[in-house]
Design a protein around this motif. Structure first.
Motif, PDB file in Angstrom:
ATOM      1  N   PRO A 213      67.310  -1.765  99.203  1.00 49.50           N
ATOM      2  CA  PRO A 213      68.563  -1.444  99.506  1.00 49.50           C
ATOM      3  C   PRO A 213      69.316  -2.101 100.790  1.00 49.50           C
ATOM      4  N   MET A 214      70.540  -1.641 100.587  1.00 46.60           N
ATOM      5  CA  MET A 214      71.476  -2.400 101.809  1.00 46.60           C
ATOM      6  C   MET A 214      72.215  -1.260 102.269  1.00 46.60           C
ATOM      7  N   THR A 215      72.389  -0.752 103.710  1.00 42.23           N
ATOM      8  CA  THR A 215      72.906   0.224 104.206  1.00 42.23           C
ATOM      9  C   THR A 215      73.481  -0.268 105.475  1.00 42.23           C
ATOM     10  N   ARG A 216      74.354   0.896 106.180  1.00 42.21           N
ATOM     11  CA  ARG A 216      74.575   0.580 107.554  1.00 42.21           C
ATOM     12  C   ARG A 216      73.826   0.843 108.439  1.00 42.21           C
ATOM     13  N   THR A 217      72.774   1.767 108.278  1.00 40.04           N
ATOM     14  CA  THR A 217      71.913   2.270 109.222  1.00 40.04           C
ATOM     15  C   THR A 217      70.417   2.133 108.679  1.00 40.04           C
ATOM     16  N   VAL A 218      69.345   2.224 109.641  1.00 35.44           N
ATOM     17  CA  VAL A 218      68.096   2.037 109.438  1.00 35.44           C
ATOM     18  C   VAL A 218      67.895   3.355 108.588  1.00 35.44           C
ATOM     19  N   LYS A 219      68.134   4.554 109.203  1.00 36.98           N
ATOM     20  CA  LYS A 219      67.500   6.068 108.310  1.00 36.98           C
ATOM     21  C   LYS A 219      68.261   6.005 107.093  1.00 36.98           C
ATOM     22  N   ASP A 220      69.800   5.591 106.912  1.00 40.57           N
ATOM     23  CA  ASP A 220      70.273   5.446 105.513  1.00 40.57           C
ATOM     24  C   ASP A 220      69.148   4.730 104.396  1.00 40.57           C
ATOM     25  N   PHE A 246      59.781   7.556 104.211  1.00 36.85           N
ATOM     26  CA  PHE A 246      60.118   6.428 105.168  1.00 36.85           C
ATOM     27  C   PHE A 246      60.783   7.135 106.231  1.00 36.85           C
ATOM     28  N   THR A 247      61.540   8.319 106.176  1.00 35.92           N
ATOM     29  CA  THR A 247      62.382   8.662 107.094  1.00 35.92           C
ATOM     30  C   THR A 247      61.731   9.381 108.423  1.00 35.92           C
ATOM     31  N   ALA A 248      60.283   9.781 107.952  1.00 31.46           N
ATOM     32  CA  ALA A 248      59.814  10.830 108.718  1.00 31.46           C
ATOM     33  C   ALA A 248      59.391  10.138 110.120  1.00 31.46           C
ATOM     34  N   GLY A 249      58.929   8.754 110.184  1.00 28.43           N
ATOM     35  CA  GLY A 249      58.524   8.246 111.680  1.00 28.43           C
ATOM     36  C   GLY A 249      59.798   7.950 112.458  1.00 28.43           C
ATOM     37  N   LEU A 250      60.969   8.194 112.138  1.00 32.49           N
ATOM     38  CA  LEU A 250      62.004   7.684 112.983  1.00 32.49           C
ATOM     39  C   LEU A 250      62.416   8.586 114.146  1.00 32.49           C
ATOM     40  N   THR A 251      61.632   8.235 115.081  1.00 33.68           N
ATOM     41  CA  THR A 251      61.420   9.002 116.222  1.00 33.68           C
ATOM     42  C   THR A 251      62.301   8.229 117.437  1.00 33.68           C
ATOM     43  N   GLY A 252      62.361   6.941 117.511  1.00 35.97           N
ATOM     44  CA  GLY A 252      62.514   6.436 118.544  1.00 35.97           C
ATOM     45  C   GLY A 252      61.796   5.883 119.613  1.00 35.97           C
ATOM     46  N   ILE A 463      58.141  -1.048 110.068  1.00 37.93           N
ATOM     47  CA  ILE A 463      59.059  -1.731 110.163  1.00 37.93           C
ATOM     48  C   ILE A 463      60.588  -0.684 110.356  1.00 37.93           C
ATOM     49  N   TYR A 464      60.538   0.379 109.702  1.00 37.27           N
ATOM     50  CA  TYR A 464      61.631   1.448 109.938  1.00 37.27           C
ATOM     51  C   TYR A 464      61.651   1.959 111.262  1.00 37.27           C
ATOM     52  N   LYS A 465      60.499   2.152 111.724  1.00 31.39           N
ATOM     53  CA  LYS A 465      60.172   2.913 113.183  1.00 31.39           C
ATOM     54  C   LYS A 465      60.549   1.801 114.048  1.00 31.39           C
ATOM     55  N   ALA A 466      60.251   0.890 113.994  1.00 33.76           N
ATOM     56  CA  ALA A 466      60.754  -0.135 115.010  1.00 33.76           C
ATOM     57  C   ALA A 466      62.356  -0.454 114.862  1.00 33.76           C
ATOM     58  N   TYR A 468      64.484   1.518 113.888  1.00 32.09           N
ATOM     59  CA  TYR A 468      65.246   2.708 114.313  1.00 32.09           C
ATOM     60  C   TYR A 468      65.362   2.802 115.785  1.00 32.09           C
ATOM     61  N   ALA A 469      64.378   2.316 116.480  1.00 30.07           N
ATOM     62  CA  ALA A 469      64.259   2.578 117.884  1.00 30.07           C
ATOM     63  C   ALA A 469      65.006   1.372 118.500  1.00 30.07           C
ATOM     64  N   PHE A 470      65.212   0.189 117.860  1.00 33.41           N
ATOM     65  CA  PHE A 470      66.218  -0.894 118.302  1.00 33.41           C
ATOM     66  C   PHE A 470      67.581  -0.313 118.038  1.00 33.41           C
ATOM     67  N   GLU A 471      67.869   0.342 117.055  1.00 33.12           N
ATOM     68  CA  GLU A 471      69.460   0.402 116.591  1.00 33.12           C
ATOM     69  C   GLU A 471      69.730   1.547 117.494  1.00 33.12           C
ATOM     70  N   GLN A 472      68.843   2.750 117.851  1.00 31.65           N
ATOM     71  CA  GLN A 472      69.190   3.745 118.722  1.00 31.65           C
ATOM     72  C   GLN A 472      69.442   3.260 120.089  1.00 31.65           C
ATOM     73  N   ALA A 473      68.843   1.888 120.555  1.00 31.08           N
ATOM     74  CA  ALA A 473      69.242   1.679 121.915  1.00 31.08           C
ATOM     75  C   ALA A 473      70.174   0.705 122.149  1.00 31.08           C
ATOM     76  N   THR A 474      70.964   0.402 120.960  1.00 34.04           N
ATOM     77  CA  THR A 474      71.977  -0.560 120.819  1.00 34.04           C
ATOM     78  C   THR A 474      73.221  -0.141 119.990  1.00 34.04           C
ATOM     79  N   ASP A 475      74.245  -0.960 119.889  1.00 31.02           N
ATOM     80  CA  ASP A 475      75.331  -0.193 119.219  1.00 31.02           C
ATOM     81  C   ASP A 475      76.036  -1.138 118.352  1.00 31.02           C
ATOM     82  N   PHE A 476      75.148  -2.287 117.856  1.00 28.31           N
ATOM     83  CA  PHE A 476      75.610  -3.462 117.089  1.00 28.31           C
ATOM     84  C   PHE A 476      75.953  -2.793 115.711  1.00 28.31           C
ATOM     85  N   HIS A 477      75.240  -1.766 115.357  1.00 31.05           N
ATOM     86  CA  HIS A 477      75.276  -1.300 113.844  1.00 31.05           C
ATOM     87  C   HIS A 477      76.628  -0.487 113.604  1.00 31.05           C
ATOM     88  N   GLN A 478      77.291  -0.187 114.976  1.00 26.90           N
ATOM     89  CA  GLN A 478      78.462   0.742 114.893  1.00 26.90           C
ATOM     90  C   GLN A 478      79.743  -0.230 114.915  1.00 26.90           C
TER      91      GLN A 478
END
Length: 487
Positions: A213-220, A246-252, A463-466, A468-478
């Motif tokens: 898959p290809m998306t704008r965010t890690v959770k998606d 795969f969405t279960a471990g997205l805690t940041g 991979i998703y966990k890491a 997601y944590a990076f994504e939440q700490a940055t705003d590049f995906h926005q």
């Protein structure tokens, strides 16, 4: 309706609350596509009538509140077969091919009420790194329409990056999801080999291909992989391992995670601005509580050479079926059977496809098999061993996804070797069958730069966990592109 300001969670909430219907969402999507895709050329063919009927049927039975992707418009790469919807693999050879069955991943999309809005452009038979090898059109990068979107899944990446769809599916043989994800500033996951069924994916390199898959965010992205992953009786290489959520471990929270940074991924072949961005990303992971240490993957530099022998050899075998006899393009005014074969393949295939067929046929031929194909297989084993050794001590491997940002259209198409080297950082992952994901990590001269996270076999969750944590700490995906190139 563009998808810049909404993710799957917010779209799903609106659909469940009936603030918008699936039919209205589909209609608005097509209205936006009619304006946006004229600038980007992400799609080869649209599925408007069938998509609107599908959306209306979803509304009639009601949106499943437990299914995050119900009623969501998606794009599908044009080498994934779709029943009654033209599937060309961006080749003249299959210009008018209408499949009589669906790929397993397409069946899963239909069963889960996704709305397929169209087939996305690509390099012909997935052979290329810029989507300039399509027989029909050149897709543009939404961040700068004078630049390539990457490839071979460039159409899927550009469709997501330009806000036309929130999710698109591609295939990755040597980096064909991750490299365009990097070039377009989106998230692209190449799952572990066997995690997703290849049934119905037009084969390029059968030991390397994987749909993702290809998306704008890690959770998606994690939610989309949930939907397509799993064993398939039609694909003997698909894994019977249980598919986690795969969405279960997205805690940041990634405190204590051990991450390896291969020195070979940061050498002089990497654009200095890309290296600077990845160095900053490493610092971000350390600030989040992870430990990042330098390691060595000594045989990774041999990956490109081994890959182009193995992939081309498998392509030589897989593409034998396109012979002008059973289906696909057939040359006219032929004189005999040999003429049918030779002229149909000469006229139906593009230059890059013919180049790889010839390379693969040569590597498999008597007298050269041991010197080339067997040796490439031995190098592949060395690369696998390198990864295994690192993963004894580390949870993830980090590095740039591509050595440079997106290059100008036309700059490298006449130089195959330079083009091939764009995948130097992604190819080893396919050779080893590992999962890898590209996430937005910054910008160089206004163009996105991707960070690649590589995990242990069947450990997409980490991979998703890491990521997601990076994504939440940055705003590049926005960040969103200004279509027209003024970024």
């Amino acid at each position: 309706m563009d998808f810049f300001n909404q993710d799957l969670t917010s779209l799903h909430a609106d659909l469940v609350a009936k603030k918008i219907s699936a039919a209205e969402l589909a209609k608005a999507t097509f209205e936006n596509m009619s304006k946006t895709d004229a600038k980007v050329d992400a799609f080869l063919g649209l599925n408007e009538d069938a998509a609107l009927k599908t959306a209306a049927a979803i509304d009639a039975k009601g949106i499943n509140a437990d299914n995050l992707l119900a009623g969501i418009p998606v794009g599908v790469k044009d080498n994934i077969v779709t029943k009654d919807l033209t599937t060309t693999a961006a080749s003249k050879m299959l210009e008018n091919f209408v499949p009589v069955y669906n790929a397993t991943v397409v069946d899963k999309m239909n069963q889960n009420d996704l709305v397929i809005v169209g087939k996305t452009n690509m390099d012909e038979f997935a052979m290329g790194g810029s989507t300039e090898n399509s027989a029909f059109k050149v897709t543009k990068n939404p961040w700068d329409v004078s630049r390539v979107p990457g490839g071979s899944s460039g159409g899927s990446a550009a469709a997501v990056a330009s806000g036309q769809v929130p999710v698109a599916f591609g295939s990755d043989t040597g980096g064909s999801i991750r490299q365009p994800a990097s070039f377009n500033g989106i998230v692209g996951m190449k799952p572990t080999y066997g995690r997703v069924s290849r049934w119905g994916l037009i084969a390029f390199g059968s030991s390397l291909d994987q749909i993702g898959p290809m998306t704008r965010t890690v959770k998606d992205n994690a939610a989309a992989l949930n939907l397509i992953a799993g064993n398939d009786v039609n694909d003997g290489t698909s894994s019977k391992r249980e598919v986690p959520d795969f969405t279960a471990g997205l805690t940041g929270d990634i405190k204590g995670m051990k991450i390896a940074l291969p020195k070979e991924y940061m050498d002089d072949g990497i654009d200095p601005k890309v290296r600077e961005i990845i160095t900053a990303a490493v610092k971000q992971f350390e600030d989040l509580g992870a430990t990042v240490e330098e390691v060595s993957l000594p045989h990774s530099k041999l990956g490109v050479s081994a890959y182009y022998i193995i992939a081309s050899s498998e392509a030589s075998s897989n593409l034998q079926r396109f012979d002008g006899i059973r289906y696909g393009f057939r040359a006219q005014d032929v004189k005999n059977l040999e003429d049918v074969y030779v002229r149909s393949r000469s006229e139906g295939f593009g230059d890059e496809v013919k180049r790889r067929i010839m390379l693969g046929t040569f590597a498999l031929s008597a007298g050269y098999y041991d010197a080339y194909f067997r040796k490439a297989g031995q190098v592949r084993t060395l690369i696998i061993n390198d990864f295994n050794k690192v993963f004894e001590d580390y949870d993830l491997i980090i590095g740039p996804t591509a050595p440079t940002p997106a290059f100008k259209i036309g700059d490298e198409i006449s130089d195959p070797v330079t083009m091939y080297m764009n995948d130097v950082l992604t190819i080893p992952v396919n050779l080893a069958g590992l999962p890898g994901m590209s996430i937005p990590a910054g910008f160089a001269d206004g163009m996105p730069v991707g960070l690649q996270l590589i995990g242990k076999s069947f450990d997409e969750s980490t991979i998703y966990k890491a990521g997601y944590a990076f994504e939440q700490a940055t705003d590049f995906h926005q960040a969103t592109p200004d279509l027209g190139g003024a970024n």
